[in-house]
Motif scaffolding. Structure first.
Motif, PDB file in Angstrom:
ATOM      1  N   ALA A 111      -0.802  -5.838  -4.099  1.00 21.26           N
ATOM      2  CA  ALA A 111      -1.062  -6.833  -5.148  1.00 21.26           C
ATOM      3  C   ALA A 111      -0.105  -8.017  -5.095  1.00 21.26           C
ATOM      4  N   ASP A 112      -0.648  -9.173  -5.392  1.00 24.47           N
ATOM      5  CA  ASP A 112       0.137 -10.394  -5.535  1.00 24.47           C
ATOM      6  C   ASP A 112       0.868 -10.316  -6.875  1.00 24.47           C
ATOM      7  N   PRO A 113       2.193 -10.386  -6.906  1.00 26.21           N
ATOM      8  CA  PRO A 113       2.920 -10.279  -8.173  1.00 26.21           C
ATOM      9  C   PRO A 113       2.531 -11.355  -9.188  1.00 26.21           C
ATOM     10  N   ARG A 114       2.055 -12.499  -8.706  1.00 25.35           N
ATOM     11  CA  ARG A 114       1.636 -13.569  -9.618  1.00 25.35           C
ATOM     12  C   ARG A 114       0.247 -13.334 -10.189  1.00 25.35           C
ATOM     13  N   ASP A 115      -0.553 -12.520  -9.494  1.00 25.55           N
ATOM     14  CA  ASP A 115      -1.912 -12.196  -9.947  1.00 25.55           C
ATOM     15  C   ASP A 115      -2.236 -10.796  -9.439  1.00 25.55           C
ATOM     16  N   PRO A 116      -1.878  -9.764 -10.205  1.00 24.31           N
ATOM     17  CA  PRO A 116      -2.002  -8.384  -9.737  1.00 24.31           C
ATOM     18  C   PRO A 116      -3.426  -7.934  -9.394  1.00 24.31           C
ATOM     19  N   ASP A 117      -4.418  -8.715  -9.744  1.00 21.04           N
ATOM     20  CA  ASP A 117      -5.793  -8.362  -9.397  1.00 21.04           C
ATOM     21  C   ASP A 117      -6.222  -8.946  -8.057  1.00 21.04           C
ATOM     22  N   ARG A 118      -5.269  -9.567  -7.341  1.00 14.51           N
ATOM     23  CA  ARG A 118      -5.587 -10.160  -6.022  1.00 14.51           C
ATOM     24  C   ARG A 118      -4.626  -9.631  -4.976  1.00 14.51           C
ATOM     25  N   LEU A 119      -5.063  -9.682  -3.737  1.00  9.97           N
ATOM     26  CA  LEU A 119      -4.172  -9.363  -2.624  1.00  9.97           C
ATOM     27  C   LEU A 119      -3.079 -10.416  -2.511  1.00  9.97           C
ATOM     28  N   ARG A 120      -1.927  -9.999  -2.020  1.00 11.17           N
ATOM     29  CA  ARG A 120      -0.913 -10.981  -1.650  1.00 11.17           C
ATOM     30  C   ARG A 120      -1.507 -11.864  -0.565  1.00 11.17           C
ATOM     31  N   PRO A 121      -1.264 -13.151  -0.602  1.00  8.25           N
ATOM     32  CA  PRO A 121      -1.836 -14.039   0.418  1.00  8.25           C
ATOM     33  C   PRO A 121      -1.492 -13.618   1.847  1.00  8.25           C
ATOM     34  N   GLU A 122      -0.286 -13.090   2.051  1.00  2.00           N
ATOM     35  CA  GLU A 122       0.106 -12.704   3.409  1.00  2.00           C
ATOM     36  C   GLU A 122      -0.653 -11.483   3.925  1.00  2.00           C
ATOM     37  N   TYR A 123      -1.354 -10.788   3.030  1.00  2.00           N
ATOM     38  CA  TYR A 123      -2.162  -9.639   3.441  1.00  2.00           C
ATOM     39  C   TYR A 123      -3.643  -9.993   3.536  1.00  2.00           C
ATOM     40  N   ASN A 124      -3.994 -11.239   3.308  1.00  4.49           N
ATOM     41  CA  ASN A 124      -5.391 -11.668   3.314  1.00  4.49           C
ATOM     42  C   ASN A 124      -5.792 -12.407   4.584  1.00  4.49           C
ATOM     43  N   ASP A 125      -4.959 -13.324   5.034  1.00  8.16           N
ATOM     44  CA  ASP A 125      -5.329 -14.169   6.171  1.00  8.16           C
ATOM     45  C   ASP A 125      -5.469 -13.361   7.460  1.00  8.16           C
TER      46      ASP A 125
ATOM     47  N   ASP B 118      -3.821  -6.848   9.165  1.00 14.17           N
ATOM     48  CA  ASP B 118      -2.934  -5.876   9.812  1.00 14.17           C
ATOM     49  C   ASP B 118      -1.602  -5.726   9.078  1.00 14.17           C
ATOM     50  N   ALA B 119      -1.067  -6.828   8.554  1.00 17.06           N
ATOM     51  CA  ALA B 119       0.196  -6.752   7.798  1.00 17.06           C
ATOM     52  C   ALA B 119       0.003  -5.920   6.532  1.00 17.06           C
ATOM     53  N   GLY B 120      -1.131  -6.063   5.883  1.00 18.62           N
ATOM     54  CA  GLY B 120      -1.429  -5.259   4.703  1.00 18.62           C
ATOM     55  C   GLY B 120      -1.587  -3.792   5.049  1.00 18.62           C
ATOM     56  N   LEU B 121      -2.245  -3.516   6.162  1.00 16.11           N
ATOM     57  CA  LEU B 121      -2.389  -2.122   6.599  1.00 16.11           C
ATOM     58  C   LEU B 121      -1.030  -1.520   6.933  1.00 16.11           C
ATOM     59  N   ASP B 122      -0.147  -2.308   7.537  1.00 17.94           N
ATOM     60  CA  ASP B 122       1.215  -1.834   7.804  1.00 17.94           C
ATOM     61  C   ASP B 122       1.943  -1.516   6.502  1.00 17.94           C
ATOM     62  N   ALA B 123       1.791  -2.380   5.498  1.00 21.95           N
ATOM     63  CA  ALA B 123       2.432  -2.142   4.198  1.00 21.95           C
ATOM     64  C   ALA B 123       1.896  -0.864   3.568  1.00 21.95           C
ATOM     65  N   MET B 124       0.601  -0.618   3.712  1.00 24.73           N
ATOM     66  CA  MET B 124       0.012   0.612   3.187  1.00 24.73           C
ATOM     67  C   MET B 124       0.600   1.838   3.886  1.00 24.73           C
ATOM     68  N   ALA B 125       0.723   1.759   5.197  1.00 27.37           N
ATOM     69  CA  ALA B 125       1.283   2.879   5.952  1.00 27.37           C
ATOM     70  C   ALA B 125       2.724   3.146   5.542  1.00 27.37           C
ATOM     71  N   GLU B 126       3.495   2.076   5.339  1.00 27.26           N
ATOM     72  CA  GLU B 126       4.901   2.221   4.925  1.00 27.26           C
ATOM     73  C   GLU B 126       5.027   2.844   3.536  1.00 27.26           C
ATOM     74  N   ALA B 127       4.007   2.697   2.710  1.00 26.32           N
ATOM     75  CA  ALA B 127       4.048   3.212   1.337  1.00 26.32           C
ATOM     76  C   ALA B 127       3.811   4.703   1.254  1.00 26.32           C
ATOM     77  N   VAL B 128       3.322   5.308   2.316  1.00 36.89           N
ATOM     78  CA  VAL B 128       3.034   6.742   2.309  1.00 36.89           C
ATOM     79  C   VAL B 128       4.325   7.516   2.504  1.00 36.89           C
ATOM     80  N   ASP B 129       4.624   8.367   1.533  1.00 36.57           N
ATOM     81  CA  ASP B 129       5.784   9.256   1.624  1.00 36.57           C
ATOM     82  C   ASP B 129       5.353  10.506   2.392  1.00 36.57           C
ATOM     83  N   LEU B 130       5.768  10.597   3.632  1.00 33.64           N
ATOM     84  CA  LEU B 130       5.329  11.716   4.471  1.00 33.64           C
ATOM     85  C   LEU B 130       5.789  13.061   3.924  1.00 33.64           C
TER      86      LEU B 130
END
Length: 71
Positions: free
Chosen positions: A29-43, A56-68
Motif C-alpha cells: 500500500a501507498d502510505p499516502r493512499d492505502p487503497d492504492r499500490l505504491r507507485p514503485e510497485y506499479n510501473d 517485480d519489485a512489489g513481488l519481491d516486497a511480498m516475498a520479503e514479508a513472509v516470515d519463514l
C-alpha cells in the motif's frame, strides 16, 4: 466495493481464524493512499501498470514479508 474489501481484510487480520497472516495489502500500500499500490510497485518497464497487479519489485516486497518461521 472498497468498503467490502476493507471489511474482509480487517476480518482476515483480526478475526482469529488463522494462525498467521501475511498482510500483502499493507506491504504494497501507498502510505499516502492505502487503497492504492505504491507507485514503485506499479510501473512495468517504464510504463504505468494497472494499479492492481504488482511489478517485480512489489513481488519481491511480498516475498520479503513472509516470515519463514511461521511455515
Amino acid at each position: 466495493m472498497e468498503k467490502t474489501r476493507d471489511a474482509v481484510n480487517q476480518w482476515i487480520r483480526d478475526g482469529g481464524e488463522y494462525d498467521a497472516v501475511v498482510d500483502f495489502e499493507r506491504v504494497l500500500a501507498d502510505p499516502r493512499d492505502p487503497d492504492r499500490l505504491r507507485p514503485e510497485y506499479n510501473d512495468r518497464d517504464g510504463q504505468e501498470g494497472d494499479w492492481l497487479h504488482p511489478n517485480d519489485a512489489g513481488l519481491d516486497a511480498m516475498a520479503e514479508a513472509v516470515d519463514l518461521g511461521t511455515l
